[in-house]
Design a protein around this motif. Structure first.
Motif, PDB file in Angstrom:
ATOM      1  N   PRO B  70       0.808  -1.226   0.000  1.00 51.40           N
ATOM      2  CA  PRO B  70       0.000   0.000   0.000  1.00 51.40           C
ATOM      3  C   PRO B  70       0.838   1.272   0.000  1.00 51.40           C
ATOM      4  N   GLU B  73       1.545   3.660  -3.716  1.00 55.74           N
ATOM      5  CA  GLU B  73       0.182   4.079  -4.050  1.00 55.74           C
ATOM      6  C   GLU B  73      -0.066   4.146  -5.545  1.00 55.74           C
ATOM      7  N   TYR B  76       0.231  -0.344  -6.762  1.00 61.91           N
ATOM      8  CA  TYR B  76      -0.194  -1.558  -6.066  1.00 61.91           C
ATOM      9  C   TYR B  76      -1.379  -2.187  -6.805  1.00 61.91           C
ATOM     10  N   THR B  80      -5.642  -3.178  -3.190  1.00 67.02           N
ATOM     11  CA  THR B  80      -4.746  -3.339  -2.054  1.00 67.02           C
ATOM     12  C   THR B  80      -5.144  -2.365  -0.962  1.00 67.02           C
ATOM     13  N   GLU B  81      -5.339  -1.109  -1.361  1.00 65.86           N
ATOM     14  CA  GLU B  81      -5.904  -0.169  -0.399  1.00 65.86           C
ATOM     15  C   GLU B  81      -7.401  -0.089  -0.685  1.00 65.86           C
ATOM     16  N   TYR B  85      -6.224  -3.173   2.851  1.00 68.31           N
ATOM     17  CA  TYR B  85      -5.815  -2.185   3.842  1.00 68.31           C
ATOM     18  C   TYR B  85      -6.866  -1.084   3.888  1.00 68.31           C
ATOM     19  N   ALA B 187      -3.448   4.325   4.055  1.00 65.40           N
ATOM     20  CA  ALA B 187      -3.760   2.955   4.456  1.00 65.40           C
ATOM     21  C   ALA B 187      -2.937   2.575   5.676  1.00 65.40           C
TER      22      ALA B 187
END
Lengths: 297, 585, 331
Positions: B70, B73, B76, B80-81, B85, B187
């Protein structure tokens, strides 16, 4: 794509009679006439068409996504551009790429093929190795230099690139032909009379395989058109103007087929197929004309 | 034989054409059949995901899912976020309010202190409890120089865990606006897993098998997809009374927009966040595909496309010239001709419709611009730019020729068409603009070094505050390389001070914000260093084949953002997932 | 025999050397700086952090070293199977990325090249000098071989994929599947393979058929055929001899066409977003991923060289003259 076969060289007979005879058979060869007829028709369309059309096909119109009609023969694009106009201009570019690319490749192939075939020995060895190397090197890498390093993305640069990378098979074929001509009496005679390599090649060898060379050029021409369309399609085409390959790329990028605009996607591909296919057919026709044994009995 | 060949070839070609034409038809209505490749075919197979429990998405990931980190940014794997996360808050663009998420509440206890209360009973996917230490750890990761949010430590003094449920953050400078952005954008990672990772691992680590607090966990991935599986023990199920409906989410890597369209038409995809040219036709035709609005502009607005001018170059260093240029651009033609009304023309301020309240209409009516060739010509000649050599284009005041090169990345088809329109309409006003399409990376290179005349950029997205836009337009000082902000290298200390001042206005003080923003807008419109053109859409085409109740403008439908784009799951994208319903039910 | 192959191997070795050198050189002459574009993509809001990252990546990729050293390192790494780290799929090693794509490309190339060659030759040989077949097959062959790969590919994808719904239009296998050794999965793989295979197969098929047809006619008109015919040998026997002789140039032709076929596979993969080397190369170009590009090209060069070598061996096995000549040379 068909490569020219490495056939044994034809007999070098008395030239004048052969020519008249060739013309006689040429005018009666259906393949040749059909092939050249289609190519000529498209060439004329590309050459003369723009004189009767307004604009270059890149202008936006007021009627987007229209199917073919009397006003727009091939319909319009998402932006209302006239597909027929684009097609006509695209034909021009395509012929230029074919002629330039095929021409450059033919010149290199002849130089390499003649010298390697005629001189033989170490020269042949080195040139042959060179040919093999160019044959396997992925051509796309070279394109990247031209495209990115030189920062040029013109039709000329594209043709140059294609010419510089597509000659190896032709060089091989010409080398094989030269090889078999080299031991003929008339070549020996010329050599004995003191003519240098260049003279022997240009005066004796090349004229005796001129038909073969012409057919090689035709195949290189067709190959160049196809390679150019592939390059255009993956986005390595010229940035100015239009070509049939660029039209394909554009139509594909704007999902022409999925949106039902077949009139945008079909013509450029059909145009390429027609040009290249007709050239190949004409080539077989030529083969029959020059090679009496192949004629229909 | 001779005759036959002559006839056969054209016949054959004609046949091919005819076949293609007839099957194409005038309107390609309802052509996709659900059979064939549709993944529903083999439900019994344990290796195959059941279609009615799986959501297929696309439009975010342009390369293989390379990492689940994460901190990265920008690349990813999608989700992922947001899916794995989570952040302390979400932000609701409709109400412009932070929505408590991992945090139960947060408040400024004084001008320099922010206190966050965390929720009880949140656990990481490995079963360990989520505590204040994790939040402090995440913030402190930013102390590493290469972590992208390193700059928060220029104005945060310290972050400490008061107890397991309370975090106290002390500021040296209270950047209220930027802090809100951090609250929903950052995150939170688990300390017990990330502790001891070197700076290189934090920045470059793939972070396989990510451990997060979110509603999904990693299932598998390949070059062209990532698969997430729902966690049935997710804390939000009881605490938030929310549950994302798809049991599996498969995010498909984009290869191109036309492939995405093919998948959508084959019903193999449910949510496409790609820009699909001709989306209007898809919505109007009988394809079972819909967008947020049933008619133009079809999409919500997500960001603004700006014309960035290199203000260090002549004549773009002259505000009068820049204003004339702004007046010369036929944005309407771009909106209608290129996009088919999929986008909206931007306000002269560039502020997104969601920020409309911050647009000072009196400033706009006084200083704004609109397409007006006559006015552009007048502005040019008033400022001394005249056509001296009669070539139809104006020259610099010293008589030298003006030729400006406008660039966008090669292959960005809509932008390529757009700048052709811009160049044409600028030429109408007598400004010689040429277009060029370098490779994306070559463009980035030129952009960061300031080696360009003009380009188009839209990298700033909707956020909690217009401050992010103004930071993007005016940030100082100008560096040797400008990577994310102020590409035009515009230097105006006064406006940058105002932007910093805006940052320090409390985010609930709307009037205070308006006051500062009005001043910034005045300078922006008078100086015109960057020209807002149109609002890019939140591209989103959804298929009702497997899932229904998609967000739309229709009454009773959810109003959240239908998207999987990075950083948008916190802006309503996740909430969209919780409101979906299986089409069969 | 040994000398023949020794020379061939020398040529291939040299080719490889030059190819590697060119491969190394080309990306380094490209404009644009991958590090700066990477840093730009990071979106680091802090310029100081961006600078730190730039230094970090430059070190990692070795761009700060002198060119000759980069070249030596390149070779050294190559022999260890280390192609560097991909920029596009950072931080995955290039070899891993390529190995993931190679099976797809091979799975597409080998069957389409071999099958089109075999079927094309068979058709061509059969059609030659048989009026009806010649007049129907030949035009089809010409149209097929003259088609741009991607044009046929898009038409197939649209016709059989979107309209008919028989085949999927994208990907290597269904997005609902997990790779496994089950029949379902293998069937699914095949299902996705059909369309890209067909477009490669069809275009190549036309070329081989026409080539063979022309070769057979050459052979049938040659002296030995006429001689055999004059002796009253059955037509079938003459055709068999003709075929044997005609197939040799076709084998050479196969070697010559490999490069073109690879290029065809590349565009076809792009149309179907098939996860092979072609799609990979396109992405590498678009993202200026030096290492991935080099790795992919090297794989293609290696593949083409190996294929050439195999063709050499086959040629020797098939052509008795080469065998005899070599025996003589060795003696």
């Amino acid at each position: 794509m068909t490569a020219l076969q490495e056939v044994p060289a034809q007999d070098a007979a008395a030239p004048a009679g052969v020519r008249r005879e060739a013309l006689y058979f040429a005018l009666r060869n259906g393949k040749l006439l059909t092939g050249f007829g289609i190519v000529l028709a498209l060439l004329l369309l590309g050459l003369l068409g723009p004189l009767f059309l307004s604009g270059t096909g890149s202008e936006y119109g007021t009627q987007p996504m229209q199917p073919p009609s009397a006003e727009h023969w091939f319909g319009t694009t998402t932006f209302g551009q006239d597909v027929f106009t684009q097609f006509v201009y695209g034909l021009r570019t395509t012929f230029v790429v074919g002629a330039l690319g095929g021409g450059i490749a033919a010149v290199i192939a002849m130089l390499v093929g003649f010298v390697a075939g005629y001189r033989g020995g170490l020269v042949d060895e080195i040139l042959n190795m060179f040919t093999n190397i160019v044959l396997v090197i992925p051509t796309l890498a070279v394109l990247l230099i031209i495209n990115a390093y030189l920062g040029v993305r013109s039709v000329g640069a594209q043709a140059l690139f294609i010419g510089l990378t597509s000659w190896p098979w032709a060089a091989r074929a010409i080398r094989a032909q030269t090889f078999s001509l080299r031991t003929r009496d008339f070549v020996d005679l010329a050599r004995l009379s003191g003519a240098n390599t260049w003279k022997v090649i240009t005066r004796e060898i090349a004229p005796n395989m001129s038909s073969y060379l012409f057919m090689t050029f035709i195949l290189l021409f067709g190959g160049s058109v196809l390679i150019a369309s592939s390059l255009d399609f993956i986005g390595l085409g010229p940035t100015e103007g239009t070509s049939l390959g660029l039209m394909l790329q554009n139509a594909n990028q704007w999902s022409a087929m999925q949106l039902g605009m077949w009139w945008w996607f079909i013509p450029p591909g059909a145009g390429i197929t027609a040009i290249v296919g007709s050239l190949y057919v004409a080539n077989v026709g030529l083969d029959e004309v020059f090679n009496p044994k192949l004629r229909e009995t | 034989m001779r005759n036959r060949v002559r006839i056969t070839i054209p016949l054959l070609a004609a046949g091919l054409l005819a076949a293609a034409c007839t099957s194409g038809g005038q309107t390609p209505a309802g052509q996709a059949s659900p059979g064939g490749s549709a993944p529903a075919a083999n439900q019994a197979n344990p290796n195959s995901l059941p279609r009615n429990e799986t959501l297929y998405t696309s439009g975010t990931q342009w390369g293989p899912p390379a990492n689940f980190n994460p901190v990265r940014e920008w690349d990813y794997a999608t989700g992922t976020e947001g899916l794995v996360y989570e952040s302390l808050f979400h932000f609701d663009p409709n109400t412009s309010k932070l929505v408590p998420w991992l945090a139960e509440s947060g408040a400024w206890s004084d001008d320099k202190t922010y206190e966050i209360k965390l929720r009880q009973g949140v656990t990481w996917s490995d079963g360990k409890p989520f505590t204040a230490k994790d939040v402090v750890f995440t913030l402190e990761l930013g102390k590493m120089e290469t972590v992208p949010y390193h700059n928060i430590w220029e104005w945060i003094e310290k972050a400490e865990a008061v107890d397991d449920q309370t975090v106290k953050v002390t500021f040296s400078k209270s950047n209220y606006q930027e802090w809100d952005f951090q609250l929903y954008g950052r995150a939170i990672v688990p300390q017990h897993v990330w502790e001891g990772r070197s700076e290189q691992e934090v920045l470059d680590g793939k972070n396989e098998n990510p451990i997060g607090t979110g509603a999904y966990k990693y299932m598998s991935h390949d070059q062209d997809r990532v698969v997430w599986q729902r966690r049935d023990d997710w804390w939000g199920k009881t605490v938030l009374k929310m549950e994302p409906k798809p049991k599996y989410i498969v995010d498909i890597v984009n290869s191109s927009n036309e492939v995405a369209m093919g998948l959508l038409l084959q019903k193999g995809m449910d949510l496409s966040n790609n820009f699909l040219p001709g989306a209007a036709n898809l919505v109007k035709g009988n394809f079972g595909i819909s967008t947020y609005y049933p008619e133009a502009p079809y999409m919500l607005s997500a960001n603004t496309a700006f014309l960035v001018l290199n203000t260090t170059k002549k004549p773009m260093d002259d505000p009068a010239f820049r204003k004339a240029l702004a007046n010369s651009i036929d944005t309407k033609k771009i909106v209608e001709g290129v996009y088919g009304n999929l986008v909206k023309p931007a306000s002269p301020t560039g502020l997104l419709p969601q920020w409309e309240q911050f647009v000072d209409q009196s400033v706009v009516s006084q200083n704004g611009f609109s397409f007006d060739t006559a006015k552009a010509k007048k502005l040019l000649s008033d400022a001394g730019y005249r056509d001296r050599d009669g070539d139809g284009f104006v020259e610099n005041k010293d008589g030298s020729k003006i030729s400006l090169n406008l660039i966008v990345p090669s292959g960005w088809t809509d932008w390529m068409e757009s700048i052709r329109v811009i160049a044409a309409s600028a030429k109408e006003s007598g400004i010689n603009v040429t277009t060029d399409f370098p490779d994306f990376n070559a463009l980035v290179d030129k952009r960061s070094k300031g080696d360009f005349d003009m380009l188009i950029n839209n990298e700033r997205q909707l956020s909690n505050t217009p401050w992010t836009y103004y930071d993007y337009m005016f940030q100082l000082p100008v560096q040797k390389t400008q990577n994310t902000v102020n590409f035009g290298r515009y230097e105006n200390k006064k406006v940058w001070e105002l932007v910093q001042q805006l940052d320090q206005v409390k985010s609930d003080d709307t009037e205070g914000m308006k006051k500062v923003i009005s001043e910034i807008q005045k300078i922006h419109l008078e100086e015109m260093p960057i020209i807002p053109l149109w609002y890019n859409g939140l591209w989103s085409q959804v298929s009702g084949a497997a899932w229904k109740n998609w967000p739309s403008s229709a009454e009773g439908a959810p109003k959240t953002a239908p998207t999987m784009w990075r950083n948008w799951l916190e802006l309503g994208g996740f909430e969209t997932l919780t409101q979906l319903q299986p089409a069969a039910s | 025999m040994r000398r023949y192959f020794g020379r061939k191997l020398l040529v291939y070795g040299l080719t490889f050397f030059v190819a590697v050198t060119v491969n190394w050189m080309i990306p380094r002459f490209m404009p644009g700086d991958p590090v700066s574009s990477m840093v730009a993509r990071t979106g680091a809001s802090n310029p100081a952090a961006a600078e730190t990252m730039r230094v970090y990546y430059t070190n990692l990729f070795g761009f700060d070293q002198p060119l000759w050293k980069q070249y030596v390192n390149f070779w050294a790494a190559l022999f260890q199977g280390d192609f560097g780290i991909s920029i596009w799929v950072f931080p995955t090693p290039v070899s891993e990325v390529i190995l993931g794509a190679v099976p797809y490309t091979l799975g597409l190339m080998i069957p389409s090249v071999l099958l089109s060659w075999v079927v094309g030759n068979w058709f061509g040989a059969y059609a030659a000098r048989r009026k009806v077949l010649d007049n129907t097959l030949l035009p089809v062959g010409y149209v097929l071989t003259a088609m741009p790969y991607m044009w046929l590919a898009v038409l197939l994808a649209w016709g059989l994929g979107v309209v008919a719904g028989w085949f999927p239009v994208a990907g290597g296998y269904s997005f609902s599947m997990q790779p496994s050794w089950s029949w379902d999965f293998i069937l699914d793989l095949l299902h996705h393979w059909v369309l890209p295979f067909s477009s490669l197969f069809l275009v190549a098929l036309g070329g081989w058929a026409i080539g063979m047809r022309n070769m057979i006619i050459y052979e049938l008109e040659s002296d030995y055929s006429n001689y055999l015919a004059a002796l009253g040998a059955p037509q079938r026997l003459i055709r068999r001899y003709a075929f044997r002789n005609a197939v040799l140039p076709q084998i050479t032709g196969l070697a010559l066409q490999l490069g073109v076929l690879v290029a065809g596979a590349l565009v076809t993969e792009i149309v179907f977003s098939y996860p092979g080397l072609g799609s990979l190369i396109l992405k590498a170009i678009q993202n200026q991923d030096f290492f991935l590009l080099q790795g992919a090209f090297l794989f293609i060069v290696l593949g083409v060289l190996i294929a050439n070598f195999i063709i050499d061996i086959v040629y020797v096995v098939v052509d008795p003259r080469t065998r005899a000549g070599m025996a003589g040379a060795a003696a």
